[in-house]
Write a protein that holds these residues in place. Structure first.
Motif, PDB file in Angstrom:
ATOM      1  N   GLN A 115     -14.069  -3.570  -1.581  1.00  0.00           N
ATOM      2  CA  GLN A 115     -13.067  -3.243  -0.574  1.00  0.00           C
ATOM      3  C   GLN A 115     -12.988  -1.715  -0.494  1.00  0.00           C
ATOM      4  O   GLN A 115     -12.815  -1.055  -1.509  1.00  0.00           O
ATOM      5  N   TRP A 129      -9.737  -0.071  -6.345  1.00  0.00           N
ATOM      6  CA  TRP A 129      -9.572  -0.125  -4.893  1.00  0.00           C
ATOM      7  C   TRP A 129      -8.342   0.694  -4.546  1.00  0.00           C
ATOM      8  O   TRP A 129      -7.254   0.395  -5.039  1.00  0.00           O
ATOM      9  N   TYR A 131      -5.819   1.146  -2.259  1.00  0.00           N
ATOM     10  CA  TYR A 131      -5.250   0.401  -1.140  1.00  0.00           C
ATOM     11  C   TYR A 131      -4.151   1.223  -0.497  1.00  0.00           C
ATOM     12  O   TYR A 131      -3.180   1.595  -1.144  1.00  0.00           O
ATOM     13  N   THR A 133      -1.068   1.691   1.990  1.00  0.00           N
ATOM     14  CA  THR A 133      -0.060   1.033   2.825  1.00  0.00           C
ATOM     15  C   THR A 133       0.858   2.135   3.358  1.00  0.00           C
ATOM     16  O   THR A 133       0.664   3.302   3.042  1.00  0.00           O
ATOM     17  N   TRP A 211      -4.719 -10.190  -6.197  1.00  0.00           N
ATOM     18  CA  TRP A 211      -4.407  -9.356  -5.038  1.00  0.00           C
ATOM     19  C   TRP A 211      -3.849 -10.172  -3.886  1.00  0.00           C
ATOM     20  O   TRP A 211      -3.118  -9.668  -3.043  1.00  0.00           O
TER      21      TRP A 211
END
Lengths: 214, 135
Positions: A115, A129, A131, A133, A211
């Protein structure tokens, strides 16, 4: 994940096994030969499913054992392309994430199929990863032993048949004490796996199970 | 193609058979078979297939017929028992075009109803259980 493969082989039953039922002796020999082994371009063989046809048994001169041509079906681990599988992370390295399924180990997820964006944490030797947001970036670590869902994108079969003795290399001149063993570089070579799966987790729903389980 | 359940059943039966006959499974020739059987059973017992039976599978396949899924898709649904729409989208190709949202919900419901789930997982979430689930 598993397929049934029809195969034909000649099975040799040694004379000390003649008192056994032919089917049992043949099943045992086939399992001894194929279980837990990779057949080139077929997959990882698990166990015998059934025997479909037994041809006549012959005894050849010079060998007391009987030879029987057997048609049989074997259970083989051979995931199809794009199949979703669940495994555990064995370890991470620069080459990517290595995943294992217990009975099958050589599964690799290369860095491009993680990812994105992902980075390799050298200190802890894990892939992470990053991530994003609205609240900010979360670092999701891909730790050892975590269950991971991935999609099979490729399979690589390597022919492991023994090759002849390696040709004479420049650094093996006629030294009397030296044996004909391959030069020192070979012993440092990695063991190549006969069957490797390449996977991807670059889709929603793929990656560590934790996840996606809200 | 074989479903995980079929392989699981085959290996469990083979294990029983070998346990009964007893004498030669420790010989060096059989070690490979023992290893692969042990590891595969260990892996499969943690998947939904360990709680399935031939009747459940037959019921599942009959219920799946109107959805017109390919064999590979039905096999994956059977082996993984997806519980979310995301998982269904992974296993069914072009799911946005072939299935409407309610059909996906229906699929999740059918999978959850027909295929037995993990008892630990279900006990851990009593608040989500619907009224019909109380036996």
């Amino acid at each position: 994940m598993f397929v049934l493969v029809e195969m034909v082989d000649t099975v040799r039953i040694p004379p000390w096994n003649f008192q056994r039922q032919l089917n049992d002796a043949i099943s045992e020999e086939l399992n001894k030969k194929l279980a837990n082994k990779v057949v080139y371009n077929v997959g990882l063989c698990l166990c015998l499913f059934d025997i479909t046809k037994l041809e006549d048994s012959y005894i050849f001169p010079g060998d007391g054992a009987s030879h029987t041509k057997v048609h049989f079906r074997y259970v083989v681990f051979h995931p199809f392309l794009d199949e979703i599988l669940v495994g555990k992370i064995k370890y991470c390295s620069q080459e990517g994430v290595h995943v294992t399924m217990g009975f099958f180990d050589d599964i690799l997820i290369p860095p491009e199929s993680l990812q994105q964006p992902a980075k390799f944490d050298e200190a802890e030797q894990v892939w992470v990863w990053e991530y994003e947001t609205d609240e900010g970036a979360h670092d999701l670590y891909m730790d050892q032993g975590e269950e991971i869902r991935f999609r099979v994108t490729d399979e690589i079969f390597l022919d492991m048949s023994p090759t002849g003795p390696t040709a004479a290399t420049p650094d093996t001149p006629a030294q009397p004490g030296q044996s004909t063993a391959p030069p020192a570089e070979d012993s440092g070579q990695k063991k190549e796996a006969p069957y490797t799966l390449i996977g991807t987790i670059c889709e929603p729903g793929l990656g560590l199970l934790s996840w996606w389980n809200s | 193609m074989l479903s995980n359940y079929e392989v699981f059943k085959l290996l469990t039966d083979l294990k029983e058979q070998r346990k009964d006959s007893g004498k030669n499974k420790h010989s060096t020739g059989q070690q490979n078979l023992n290893t692969i059987m042990y590891e595969t059973l260990k892996y499969l017992s943690k998947t939904p297939c360990s709680r399935q039976s031939p009747e459940i599978i037959k019921e599942f396949l009959t219920t799946m017929m109107p959805h017109k899924l390919t064999k590979a898709e039905k096999l994956q649904l059977l082996n993984h028992r997806p519980q979310t729409a995301v998982e269904i989208q992974l296993m069914v190709e072009e799911s946005e075009e072939r299935l409407s949202e309610e059909q996906i919900e229906e699929l999740i419901q059918t999978v959850a109803d027909i295929l037995p789930g993990d008892p630990e997982q279900e006990n851990a979430a009593p608040a989500d259980a619907e009224a019909e689930w109380e036996w």
